[in-house]
Design an enzyme around this catalytic site. Structure first.
Site, PDB file in Angstrom:
ATOM      1  N   LYS A 159       0.781  -1.164   0.254  1.00 24.06           N
ATOM      2  CA  LYS A 159      -0.291  -0.121   0.010  1.00 24.06           C
ATOM      3  C   LYS A 159       1.192   1.490  -0.274  1.00 24.06           C
ATOM      4  CE  LYS A 159      -3.765   2.817   2.532  1.00 24.06           C
ATOM      5  NZ  LYS A 159      -4.391   2.122   3.966  1.00 24.06           N
ATOM      6  N   LYS A 184     -10.483  12.161   8.629  1.00 25.52           N
ATOM      7  CA  LYS A 184     -10.216  11.883   9.529  1.00 25.52           C
ATOM      8  C   LYS A 184     -10.724  12.943  10.524  1.00 25.52           C
ATOM      9  CE  LYS A 184      -6.674   8.642   7.682  1.00 25.52           C
ATOM     10  NZ  LYS A 184      -7.582   7.196   8.200  1.00 25.52           N
ATOM     11  N   ASP A 202       1.078   5.854   6.181  1.00 26.42           N
ATOM     12  CA  ASP A 202      -0.025   5.364   5.508  1.00 26.42           C
ATOM     13  C   ASP A 202       0.659   4.285   4.301  1.00 26.42           C
ATOM     14  OD1 ASP A 202      -2.481   4.072   5.290  1.00 26.42           O
ATOM     15  OD2 ASP A 202      -3.378   5.214   4.226  1.00 26.42           O
ATOM     16  N   ASP A 204     -12.521   6.451   3.169  1.00 22.71           N
ATOM     17  CA  ASP A 204     -11.666   6.655   4.318  1.00 22.71           C
ATOM     18  C   ASP A 204     -11.305   5.529   3.975  1.00 22.71           C
ATOM     19  OD1 ASP A 204      -9.270   7.637   6.192  1.00 22.71           O
ATOM     20  OD2 ASP A 204     -10.543   7.054   7.698  1.00 22.71           O
ATOM     21  N   ARG A 219      -7.428  -0.151   0.319  1.00 26.35           N
ATOM     22  CA  ARG A 219      -8.042  -1.549  -0.148  1.00 26.35           C
ATOM     23  C   ARG A 219      -8.594  -0.798  -1.516  1.00 26.35           C
ATOM     24  NH1 ARG A 219     -12.753  -2.341   4.322  1.00 26.35           N
ATOM     25  NH2 ARG A 219     -11.043  -0.908   5.749  1.00 26.35           N
TER      26      ARG A 219
END
Length: 582
Positions: free
Chosen positions: A351, A363, A376, A436, A440
């Site tokens: 990712k 967020k 991330d 958010d 995926r």
């Protein structure tokens, strides 16, 4: 961003010692090069083999927000020597001894029963036993006591470092190496030795691995990422002698492996540590290209822009990237062995969200960690760190694809909205009920792409869900796979690497919560079992004939105490690839 690197091995023909010198040149800037020089010395005349990359021309615009670039930092140079000698006769700045709780047992005269500790205590006139008693040192894990020695002896300080009830695992000896690094830093020691109080407790076969783990821990414990600090102190540690664990070619090989792995972990740490205003998707692609450029005998690189991704129908990935002023870059490195046939094709998918605001589902509130969302892209950091290490190791018989769909998840008028439907490259449609849950969506197209490369086994890594942090904490990654064979392979690799994984179920009945009334699926289900439903989502984009594993590393990507990245995943990935190599 990654270290400019040089390493050399010097193998002495003497049975007394073997020496491995690893020179870490910590990053000078994003324009720094990887440089690897390998020198072999034996009883025969010099043989020298050098690998060096040419300067890579800037392909992407430099990030300018805040006018921040990583600083030129002083180089870290550490050499390792494996020696067989009397610990009490060693000469240097700091002698560190790994001690279990059993090792500190005393006889009726209150003297150490352990032979090595007894010899040291005798040389110090009983002072070691006295101080360890006064400080209540019992060998418990994490305990330490350091004694400053009067002049006239061979070493200036001796440190006893607790190993707990016993020590036999990679992680235990890596921790010992980290403790050695901490003790050396505190004492400002340049020349250090490491020994175990009970080396005979280890099998002959395990000693090279133990030395490798200690060396890796020492290197990683010594490393500090000071690129973004206005002032930083240079480490004075320059040499480490590993005493009592043997000498010879097998040990030299393991010490070189420790250096290669550590260089990959350090790259992974630096990638994650770099802020999003410096590490944009374009810069991440550039850093990946440098790996291919440096190790161009085994690597090729392909970087796809948004238009090329559109041609490949990567609507899921492009939907996430749509709001950012920094364009997406789909990164594909391919490793092929320098000689011989390819027996298996693997893919590592990471990712690569260089920043995640959450999008329109922004967020907010305590615990949202938006200020840490530079991490991330931790999955991609693990993948590229593994690539760097493998570029140095050059295993045979295996082809490896390193795939990252890099982008940012931001907010703008062009961005993806809650309720939008995106179409992935395998034709499946996704109703976005939460912007958010973007990781995926990018991984969906990356997994389809990996399958199209002919990969027989795929491992993806992602900082995917907060649920995994809640369930497993900050030290353990969650693992999902329908393949027991692949699970065994990767768990064996993680045991060897010292990284912690825990297998969680792919409960198919939970897929009910992921069904949409207007598309093939939604991208999030309810809160219960949300790490599982995230994995089930990814499974929809993997060919049934391919062995696949998802690793949710949201917890162990970051060390909250030290406020920096861990480099998690690199060591396990490299171990897994090597176990698939011929």
């Amino acid at each position: 961003m990654h270290p400019k690197m040089a390493s050399s091995i010097v193998a002495s023909s003497s049975s007394f010692s073997s020496i491995l010198t690893t020179q870490f040149l910590t990053p000078s800037s994003f324009s720094s090069l990887f440089l690897k020089t390998l020198t072999l010395r034996s009883s025969t005349p010099f043989q020298r083999l050098s690998f060096a990359s040419q300067p890579l021309r800037r392909l992407m615009a430099r990030a300018t927000l805040g006018l921040t670039l990583p600083a030129n930092t002083e180089s870290l140079k550490v050499s390792f020597a494996a020696k067989e000698l009397d610990v009490a006769e060693w000469k240097g700045d700091l002698l560190a001894v790994g001690v279990t709780e059993k090792d500190v047992a005393r006889n009726v005269e209150s003297r150490f029963e352990n032979a090595i500790l007894s010899a040291l205590d005798s040389k110090l006139g009983g002072l070691l036993g006295q101080v360890s008693s006064e400080e209540d040192f019992s060998g418990k894990l994490g305990q330490s006591t350091v004694l400053r020695i009067a002049s006239g002896l061979g070493f200036k300080r001796v440190a006893l470092l607790g190993l707990g009830a016993s020590a036999s695992t990679t992680s235990a000896f890596k921790s010992l190496g980290e403790a050695v690094a901490a003790a050396a830093k505190s004492a400002q020691a340049g020349h250090v030795a490491v020994a175990l109080a009970s080396p005979d407790a280890l099998s002959t076969e395990s000693k090279p691995k133990t030395a490798s783990a200690i060396a890796s821990g020492t290197l990683l414990g010594t490393f500090e990422d000071n690129r973004y600090k206005s002032e930083s102190k240079k480490s004075v540690l320059s040499s480490v002698d590993i005493i009592g664990l043997g000498t010879g070619p097998e040990l030299e090989k393991k010490l070189k492996y420790a250096a290669d792995i550590s260089s990959g972990i350090i790259l992974g740490r630096e990638l994650v540590n770099s802020p999003a205003n410096v590490l944009t998707p374009g810069v991440l692609a550039e850093e990946a290209s440098k790996i291919a450029s440096t190790y161009n005998d085994v690597f090729t690189a392909k970087i796809l822009d948004a238009e090329q991704c559109k041609e490949l129908k990567m609507g899921s990935y492009l939907g996430v990237a749509a709001a950012s002023a920094n364009p997406p870059h789909f990164i594909h490195l391919c490793y092929k062995p320098p000689t011989g046939p390819v027996n298996v094709k693997l893919a590592l998918v990471g990712k690569g969200l260089t920043f995640d605001s959450g999008g329109y589902n922004i967020k907010t509130g305590p615990g949202c960690l938006i200020e840490l969302m530079k991490f991330d892209m931790g999955g991609s950091a693990a993948v590229f760190g593994a690539a760097k290490a493998l570029g140095q190791i050059k295993p045979l018989g295996v082809e490896v694809h390193f795939i990252v769909a890099a982008c940012e998840n931001m907010i703008s008028g062009t961005g993806m909205r809650p309720g939008d439907i995106v179409t992935a490259s395998n034709g499946k449609t996704i109703e976005v009920n939460n912007t958010d849950a973007e990781g995926r969506l990018t991984l969906a197209d990356a997994l389809v792409y990996a399958c199209n490369q002919g990969a027989e086994k795929i491992v993806d890594l992602a900082t995917l869900t907060g649920a995994c942090i809640i369930g497993l904490g900050s030290s353990i990654a969650g693992v999902f796979t329908p393949s027991d064979d692949l699970a065994k392979e990767v768990f064996d690799a993680s045991e060897a690497s010292g990284e912690k994984l825990w297998r969680l179920p792919l409960e198919e009945s939970y897929w009910e919560s992921m069904k949409s009334g207007v598309a093939d699926m939604v991208n999030t289900g309810g809160r219960p079992g949300s790490a599982i439903t995230a994995a089930l989502f990814l499974k929809q984009f993997v060919d049934e004939k391919v062995q696949w594993m998802h690793i949710d590393m949201a917890g162990p990507v970051w060390n909250e105490k030290q406020r920096c990245a861990t480099g998690f995943g690199v060591a396990t990935l490299v171990e897994w690839v090597l176990r698939n190599a011929s």
